[in-house]
Design an enzyme around this catalytic site. Structure first.
Site, short mmCIF file in Angstrom:
data_model
loop_
_atom_site.label_atom_id
_atom_site.label_comp_id
_atom_site.label_asym_id
_atom_site.label_seq_id
_atom_site.Cartn_x
_atom_site.Cartn_y
_atom_site.Cartn_z
N ARG A 1 19.49 -7.91 6.67
CA ARG A 1 19.13 -9.43 7.18
C ARG A 1 20.03 -10.10 8.62
NH1 ARG A 1 22.19 -10.14 2.97
NH2 ARG A 1 22.38 -12.15 2.06
N ARG B 1 0.76 -1.20 0.26
CA ARG B 1 -0.09 -0.06 -0.01
C ARG B 1 1.29 1.42 0.08
NH1 ARG B 1 -4.60 -1.79 4.48
NH2 ARG B 1 -5.35 -3.44 3.54
N1 LIG Z 1 15.43 -18.43 -1.78
C1 LIG Z 1 17.03 -18.07 -1.07
C2 LIG Z 1 17.73 -19.76 -0.50
C3 LIG Z 1 18.73 -19.09 0.10
C4 LIG Z 1 18.98 -18.03 1.22
O1 LIG Z 1 18.37 -18.29 1.86
N2 LIG Z 1 20.16 -17.61 1.29
C5 LIG Z 1 19.96 -16.21 2.17
C6 LIG Z 1 21.25 -15.80 2.47
S1 LIG Z 1 21.72 -14.79 0.75
C7 LIG Z 1 18.91 -14.83 1.55
O2 LIG Z 1 18.70 -13.93 3.29
N3 LIG Z 1 18.54 -14.95 0.96
C8 LIG Z 1 17.80 -13.56 0.56
C9 LIG Z 1 17.08 -14.05 0.06
O3 LIG Z 1 15.77 -14.36 0.13
O4 LIG Z 1 16.02 -12.32 -0.19
C10 LIG Z 1 17.67 -16.50 -2.07
O5 LIG Z 1 16.99 -16.78 -2.77
O6 LIG Z 1 18.99 -17.05 -1.68
#
Ligand SMILES: N[C@@H](CCC(=O)N[C@@H](CS)C(=O)NCC(=O)O)C(=O)O
Ligand SMILES: N[C@@H](CCC(=O)N[C@@H](CS)C(=O)NCC(=O)O)C(=O)O
Ligand SMILES: N[C@@H](CCC(=O)N[C@@H](CS)C(=O)NCC(=O)O)C(=O)O
Lengths: 168, 168, 168
Positions: A142, A69
């Site tokens: 994060r 929003r």
């Molecule tokens: N779906 C995740 C899988 C791997 C993961 O959990 N990465 C962590 C560390 S790089 C993360 O915080 N990913 C950020 C996100 O998912 O947007 C990704 O696209 O990165």
């Protein structure tokens, strides 16, 4: 021998036929009820942590709705200002890991120790909240937000967050 | 009649009051413990396959993290070189189906046959690994790689993969 | 006192040793079997709703596959005509909430009332089907389609859907 329902007294008889069907059914119902109660006690903490996890996921989804929003990103769009994209990705990442978290919580809680598994589950939910808050702030946040809060260096965190925000 | 704790001997008495509370509590504790052990045996294989599934999901997530570093795609971005996008989509697709896999595994294992459900679960995890490896290689490879390995035609697979890679 | 396997008759003896090992084992096996059956009855409706949820997720995935073929959006792509993007996002949103739905269904069904939890689960699955159908039609339709059908105003819905489609 006559076994009355209170199991209190017995009488001598040459041939005794216990009123087994009625007592056995009552006894089994009693056992079943007791076992059900006992089993529920053995998973009550796990169920509580599961519900807390669900509430947390609902909170993350609400944040995405507010961000949609605020940043005017209507479904089915998922692209927009960096602020929206970070909140969106934070919620998606938390959703991805939710089934993994539940699997580990319940297997550990049922096979090893309910209390310890529930405690670790709470730690995980807190870490996920830090992850989401940090990611919503900055992409680096994060991880940074959680690490630095643990180290207790609020001053360093402020400088770090400012520099990261400036770089993005 | 006096029933001692070992249930071994009985004595005649005109009015007999079994020491029911103590024996009943011990007996019930024994039953509860036995039932808990029996129940854990009935789901041990399902829990093992669940943990293997979690480890596989963790492996896929690590592959995405490596791909992000290699292809320099920082969060919250999800677009980049085709190699990254395939690995990313492969991991997302596996995550999407993980709760469905767990639901079927446990319902089948609890209601029908634990061993058979666990075996099918292992087949699924192997198929998912093939899917991920194939998808990471080429978009068509998420299906081809698995189908052709099953047919045992390594030569045809090599030609097919080469032609697909050439077309992309 | 001699307790035979049918528990029917007892005989007087000064020292009595019950043939406890054999009867106890049989008795416990009987109890275990009874408890297993009883426990399965207590979760049968929840398992049924779980399977229906899995079938619904499979249906949504099939719709995305059809949409990919129709709109010619090959993996790993997720962008394309608005019609594809809406169906894609609808399926992803349903997948995101599936673990949350399962958690609430089972915790409510095990700790409170199986029948009521299963009924609410069916309501949720129906609402999800309305959400998916509406979202596939228009982005607003993911909420409108459900709200208006509830109000029973088919005429208003037709006009609303037409105007929304015209605006997009
Ligand atoms: N779906 C995740 C899988 C791997 C993961 O959990 N990465 C962590 C560390 S790089 C993360 O915080 N990913 C950020 C996100 O998912 O947007 C990704 O696209 O990165
Ligand atoms: N992942 C969801 C989380 C929040 C959510 O469930 N939003 C609802 C109401 S705006 C929705 O229908 N989202 C559409 C979508 O996920 O594409 C999102 O991106 O919006
Ligand atoms: N979320 C999936 C739902 C349907 C699905 O599972 N499709 C299979 C066969 S086309 C697939 O491998 N999708 C590739 C992907 O998810 O990137 C999609 O977007 O396609």
């Amino acid at each position: 021998m006559y076994c009355d329902s209170s199991f209190g007294y017995v009488y001598q008889e040459e041939k005794i036929q216990c009123q087994k069907p009625i007592q056995l059914r009552s006894f089994l119902s009693f056992i079943l009820q007791l076992l059900r109660t006992n089993m529920l006690h053995q998973i009550a903490l796990l169920a509580t942590v599961t519900i807390l996890g669900v509430l947390e996921q609902a909170y993350f989804a609400m944040q995405v709705i507010y961000a949609r929003r605020k940043c005017k990103v209507s479904p089915p769009g998922v692209s927009g200002p960096p602020e929206f994209e970070r909140i969106f990705r934070a919620q998606v990442n938390c959703s991805e890991y939710f089934p993994i978290f539940l699997s580990l919580l319940w297997v550990a809680g049922v096979f090893f120790h309910q209390g310890l598994a529930a405690f670790c589950g709470l730690i995980y939910l807190y870490a996920r909240y830090q992850y989401f808050s940090g990611y919503a702030w900055t992409a680096q946040g994060r991880v940074s937000c959680f690490v630095q809060r643990r180290a207790g260096t609020k001053k360093v965190k402020f400088i770090h967050m400012t520099s990261k925000t400036a770089r993005e």
